[in-house]
Design a protein around this motif. Structure first.
Motif, short mmCIF file in Angstrom:
data_model
loop_
_atom_site.label_atom_id
_atom_site.label_comp_id
_atom_site.label_asym_id
_atom_site.label_seq_id
_atom_site.Cartn_x
_atom_site.Cartn_y
_atom_site.Cartn_z
N GLU A 282 -39.30 35.06 18.84
CA GLU A 282 -39.99 33.94 19.50
C GLU A 282 -41.24 33.51 18.74
OE1 GLU A 282 -40.85 35.06 23.58
OE2 GLU A 282 -39.52 33.48 24.28
N GLY B 211 -40.52 30.81 16.61
CA GLY B 211 -39.97 29.61 17.21
C GLY B 211 -38.52 29.70 17.64
N TYR B 212 -37.94 30.91 17.58
CA TYR B 212 -36.53 31.06 17.96
C TYR B 212 -36.42 31.17 19.47
CZ TYR B 212 -35.45 31.33 13.11
OH TYR B 212 -35.30 31.00 11.79
N GLU B 213 -35.48 30.42 20.04
CA GLU B 213 -35.31 30.38 21.49
C GLU B 213 -33.98 30.99 21.91
OE1 GLU B 213 -37.31 27.03 23.81
OE2 GLU B 213 -36.17 26.05 22.23
N ARG C 149 -33.28 26.66 15.82
CA ARG C 149 -33.62 28.09 15.75
C ARG C 149 -33.25 28.75 17.06
NH1 ARG C 149 -38.12 25.48 13.03
NH2 ARG C 149 -38.35 26.31 10.92
#
Lengths: 398, 398
Positions: free
Chosen positions: B24, B27-29, B92
């Protein structure tokens, strides 16, 4: 079967985390179970599986029938009876995961349901019931639900009156009770050979639904019937739930007919505004563990995460922690911003604001004239700060 | 297929949470995907599925073949090409969940592998590679791993030399390369009709494994062959990984032969002491999304949570937050202790200390002469405090 995309997946995961954290406060510890299970294990726990309930397949190596679990309780019972066979009760376990239910409706497709729940094994009667109800209501509050109804029932009230009745006639009476069709219910009770007192009692059950004021009325209607013991037990639980203030609202449903074969005592559902189904349900099932060779009383429940998300609506779990989209020279700040615990990604140079909106970034950080330009998304209010991570973090905080 | 009991299940879940939290920061969701998938979707992503790799079954309603996923990437590709078809790249996404692999060994049983990983879609070449490698190494550090090796390879070095060679001869060469059997490799290369220069290059690959010092040697060996471009790309990545200090140790393996068909560029594995298998692995697969109708470059990797637990050993994630077992009069403190964030359960009156040890409670709180007696478990050091929750909490903290 559905995919959960951002931000729904995050919300679901955060919700499960809070529920499990709340269960932990009561001493419940997490177990993780395989997604499928030998049919023989599930059947020992659930009775013969209805073909329309379970998705099953044959394991090529062994020829054994494997099923995608419709419920996690039988697996937990297997674990308690085998790998935890030496562990002293009370046993307090929690779990999360998905179960698979085949739909009965027109579109006969599977449905993957995300659950988080507990099993309290080895504490019988009202003391166990009250602990489990306390855990359920506390967990509902812990995820931010302040307005819910605890609906209590007992598996040995209606069922006690029908004990010994031939199955087809029993089913007819249960169906009438479920539909709250008093006339049909009294007819079915007569056909089942119940005494006049029992017929009257069963007929009355269809209307005994409401606040704790239904209990004295029920006590007079059920006096002298086989349902008396169940009612006494439920009454103790209801009064203690009230005394402890476990739930914002409590209702009693003496005509509750869910899962007769499974539950053996107190049952409950938590209802909230929004979903048409309970957000949590469970009850006492003192007979199940015996089938696995370790007869112990037990109480379990599960929250349905999907329905809970619905009940919580847009009010809760929607706050997004700051997420920064960095472009140009500002991209160099990423490592230091992450070290400060800020979420950030490097964005496209072309139309970064549209990208930031799409992917729910809360700020766009660019650089101009040697300064960081922190633009809030979507309202586009700009702040300027020196081009270093600490200054950007301060700009966000202030 | 295994059950995870306490405290292993908690450790696994906490580990997944930390990995996802680390993803996270970049920026990974999170996305959450169904546990099984139509075979047609998996095959579009993985190529024809080997029967020994995948557990599949027929869905009774539709007759379609459904498989328990051996890998989550094809499902993510499906999501990106369908429900996220309008979403601008870079995309992402992170995920966690279990995949199912059938074992090839003697005991042909399934194995449920718990994974947490990311996919970075829409950023090509070294800039995408470096971001993904940064995420992987940062996540390894975030879970407490300080000593690991980043092993880098590239799918277009050995494979580039073998391009156009008939499949069976290609396989023979790959096998020899995998076994680092130089003599056999050169023989296979000759049989495949490679030029002398290409034979020499392929032979040399079997020994080009080590620190970044192998790169200049490789450059001279591969000069003028079809592997030159891949090597140049990998070299850029290795130098930049070094410059940024992403990993405590970096090795390069030019004879890497995993998943030729799947990967198209940089590949990597993270190795740590303990497990004999990598704790994380992944790479660039620019061809996969095209199969789903949305041709975009992509890089993905997954951590194996089981192997990671092993690598972390007993050092990490073993601290248990205070867990109190309450007996007798002290049980009345439970609600107030929970409100203060302390985990506690009411214990059996008989042999509470043995129970506390078994279920990993850190303290047993009883009452004597109007005082709380806080006994630490297992060392049984006693503290006494007034019988109220605040005093017990202070006794624990002090």
């Amino acid at each position: 079967m559905r995919d959960f995309l951002p931000p729904d997946a995050r919300r679901l995961s955060e919700l499960a985390r809070r529920l499990l954290g709340s269960f932990e406060l009561f001493g419940y510890e997490l177990v993780t179970l395989p997604v499928f299970e030998y049919e023989s294990v599930l059947e020992r726990g659930l009775g013969a599986l209805e073909p329309e309930e379970v998705l099953r397949f044959v394991e090529p190596e062994t020829g054994e029938v494997v099923a995608l679990r419709p419920d996690m309780t039988p697996q937990l019972a297997r674990v308690v009876a085998t790998r935890l066979a030496q562990a002293a009760p009370p046993i307090r376990l929690s779990y999360q995961g998905s179960v698979l239910r085949r739909r009965r409706e027109r579109a006969r497709r599977h449905r993957q349901i995300f659950q988080a729940g507990i099993e309290l094994i080895g504490l019988d009667g009202p003391s166990g019931d009250l602990e489990a109800l306390d855990v359920a209501c506390s967990a509902a509050r812990a995820v931010g639900l302040s307005d819910f109804v605890l609906d209590l029932g007992h598996a040995r009230i209606a069922f006690a009156l029908l004990e010994g009745v031939e199955p087809s006639r029993q089913r007819a009476a249960v169906e009438a009770l479920h539909l709250k069709d008093r006339a049909e219910l009294v007819r079915a009770a007569a056909a089942a050979g119940l005494s006049q007192r029992e017929r009257d009692a069963l007929g009355a059950l269809s209307e005994l639904h409401g606040g704790r004021e239904v209990l004295p009325e029920a006590a007079s209607v059920l006096a002298g019937t086989r349902a008396e013991a169940g009612l006494a037990e439920l009454s103790r639980v209801v009064l203690e739930v009230d005394r402890r203030g476990l739930a914002p609202a409590v209702v009693v449903d003496l005509g509750e007919t869910r899962n007769f074969a499974y539950y053996t005592g107190t049952t409950f559902q938590l209802h909230a505004h929004g979903p048409g189904v309970p957000i949590a349900s469970g009850g006492r099932y003192d007979g199940l563990l015996g089938g696995f060779g370790r007869p112990l009383p037990a109480f379990g429940f599960a929250f349905g995460l999907d329905d809970l998300v619905w009940a919580l609506g847009s009010d809760v779990l929607t706050e997004i922690p700051p997420r920064l989209l960095l472009t140009g020279e500002a991209s160099a700040l990423a490592p230091a911003l992450r070290a400060a615990g800020l979420r950030c990604a490097v964005g496209p140079e072309q139309d970064p604001l549209a990208y930031a909106k799409l992917w729910r970034y809360t700020h766009w950080v660019s650089a101009a004239a040697g300064q960081a330009v922190v633009t809030s998304v979507p309202d586009q209010v700009e702040q300027r700060a020196p081009l270093d991570a600490a200054s950007v973090a301060r700009a966000l905080a202030g």
